[in-house]
Design an enzyme around this catalytic site. Structure first.
Site, PDB file in Angstrom:
ATOM      1  N   ASP A   1       0.857  -1.208   0.000  1.00 20.33           N
ATOM      2  CA  ASP A   1       0.000   0.000   0.000  1.00 20.33           C
ATOM      3  C   ASP A   1       0.883   1.245   0.000  1.00 20.33           C
ATOM      4  OD1 ASP A   1       0.205  -1.224   2.972  1.00 20.33           O
ATOM      5  OD2 ASP A   1       0.420   0.948   3.035  1.00 20.33           O
TER       6      ASP A   1
ATOM      7  N   ASP B   1       0.741   3.668   2.277  1.00 16.85           N
ATOM      8  CA  ASP B   1       0.523   4.314   3.570  1.00 16.85           C
ATOM      9  C   ASP B   1      -0.553   5.391   3.366  1.00 16.85           C
ATOM     10  OD1 ASP B   1       1.279   3.920   6.291  1.00 16.85           O
ATOM     11  OD2 ASP B   1       2.159   5.911   6.287  1.00 16.85           O
TER      12      ASP B   1
HETATM   13  N1  LIG Z   1       1.277   1.214   5.688  1.00 21.49           N
HETATM   14  C1  LIG Z   1       1.791   0.348   6.545  1.00 21.49           C
HETATM   15  N2  LIG Z   1       2.268   0.773   7.745  1.00 21.49           N
HETATM   16  C2  LIG Z   1       2.803  -0.113   8.609  1.00 21.49           C
HETATM   17  N3  LIG Z   1       2.893  -1.426   8.396  1.00 21.49           N
HETATM   18  C3  LIG Z   1       2.434  -1.881   7.222  1.00 21.49           C
HETATM   19  N4  LIG Z   1       2.411  -3.132   6.725  1.00 21.49           N
HETATM   20  C4  LIG Z   1       1.842  -3.058   5.517  1.00 21.49           C
HETATM   21  N5  LIG Z   1       1.501  -1.791   5.208  1.00 21.49           N
HETATM   22  C5  LIG Z   1       1.865  -1.029   6.262  1.00 21.49           C
END
Ligand SMILES: Nc1ncnc2[nH]cnc12
Ligand SMILES: CSC[C@H]1O[C@H](OP(=O)(O)O)[C@H](O)[C@@H]1O
Length: 302
Positions: free
Chosen positions: A213, A215
């Site tokens: 992703d 974030d």
């Molecule tokens: N955006 C994110 N922040 C922290 N851990 C994650 N693991 C997968 N995506 C994450």
């Protein structure tokens, strides 16, 4: 156990979505006791060709442990105790870069540790040591991963800084922008203190951070959601397993003698407590992690 120059043994720590690996011959789930308590789960042992492999699901099968609840010391000690020399950490992560979209695998080379509720060292309580974390990952293992990625048809990016946060909640938008401003590339919740402990245990360690992703900093992608992450994880899982299978033949063939980056000698000159001042209980607890240097010292003293 763990003396220099022997055969390689690969340890794989599987993160979110990777609770087993395939293709292992003579496989068995084995329970390992450690002085630090129980590891996340039993460890799947077996062989990929000539290479001995030990696989540990970081959150346990069924994903029962949160990042804070994982007993990182027990996990690393258990792998070391089994004879592992090289640890491949597979981790889901968020991305701080437009050019690292979901599906990209990043072999990170630096960490920023923002975790605060975990046991971070094997040392202390009667036996103190300070290892270097200037170069926290093993470049030789990174090279092997890069080579294997070609055959696994994985889009792999070499280098990057992983921000380790405590979690389990994802970051606020302000935090996300702050970490981006610091020059971080990816974010996750588990690689610290794992990488620190691997260094203390004189293990070669490298992380493949699998982007799931963007974030929450990204205007067009909104907040992070587990459902979306799990979807990407499932798409990544086969590639992750192919990567592990691809590393095995080269690791088995190339691991001759000491690590040229010194990972397997990290404790030499790191222990500051003189032998006469050491707590015998601490010495006993460190039998797997620091046994090599402690035995060397004992031998030198006659
Ligand atoms: N955006 C994110 N922040 C922290 N851990 C994650 N693991 C997968 N995506 C994450
Ligand atoms: C399921 S999303 C958050 C979770 O995924 C990552 O775990 P791992 O590094 O074990 O793959 C991240 O660090 C969080 O623990």
């Amino acid at each position: 156990m763990g003396e220099l120059g022997g055969m390689a043994m690969l340890g794989v720590i599987g993160g979110s979505g990777l609770y087993s690996i395939d293709g292992l011959e003579d496989q068995a789930w084995v329970a390992v006791d450690t002085p630090w308590g129980p590891p996340s789960d039993e460890i799947l042992t077996g062989r990929l060709g000539d290479l001995e492999v030990a696989f540990l699901p970081r959150h346990g099968r069924g994903h029962r442990l949160s990042p804070t609840e994982i007993n990182y010391r027990a996990n690393i000690d258990a792998l070391k105790r089994l004879g592992v020399t090289d640890v491949l950490s597979m981790s889901a992560c968020g991305s701080f870069r437009e050019e690292l979209p979901p599906g990209t695998f990043v072999v990170v080379d630096q960490f920023i540790d923002r975790t605060f509720a975990r046991e971070k060292s094997f040392f202390g309580s009667g036996l103190v040591a300070h290892v270097s974390m200037a170069d926290p990952v093993c470049q030789r293992l990174g090279d092997l991963i890069e080579g294997a990625a070609i055959f696994a048809e994985v889009t792999l990016h070499r280098g990057g800084t992983y921000l380790a946060m405590e979690g389990p909640q994802f970051s606020s938008r302000a935090e996300s922008n702050l970490y981006r401003g610091w020059g971080c590339d990816v974010i996750g919740m588990t690689n610290m203190p794992e990488a620190k402990l691997a260094r203390e245990a004189e293990l070669c360690y490298a992380t493949v951070a699998m982007v799931t992703d963007f974030d929450c900093w990204h205007d067009e992608h909104g907040a992070v959601e587990v459902a979306t992450i799990v979807e990407v994880l499932h798409r990544n899982a086969q590639a992750a397993r192919a990567l592990v299978r691809g590393i095995a033949p080269t690791l088995g063939a190339s691991h001759h003698g000491a690590c040229r980056h010194g990972c397997d000698r990290a404790l030499e000159h790191a222990v500051i407590t003189p032998p006469q001042a050491r707590d015998p209980g601490a010495v006993a607890r460190l039998d797997a992690v620091a046994g090599r240097v402690l035995r060397l010292e004992a031998k030198a003293q006659g």
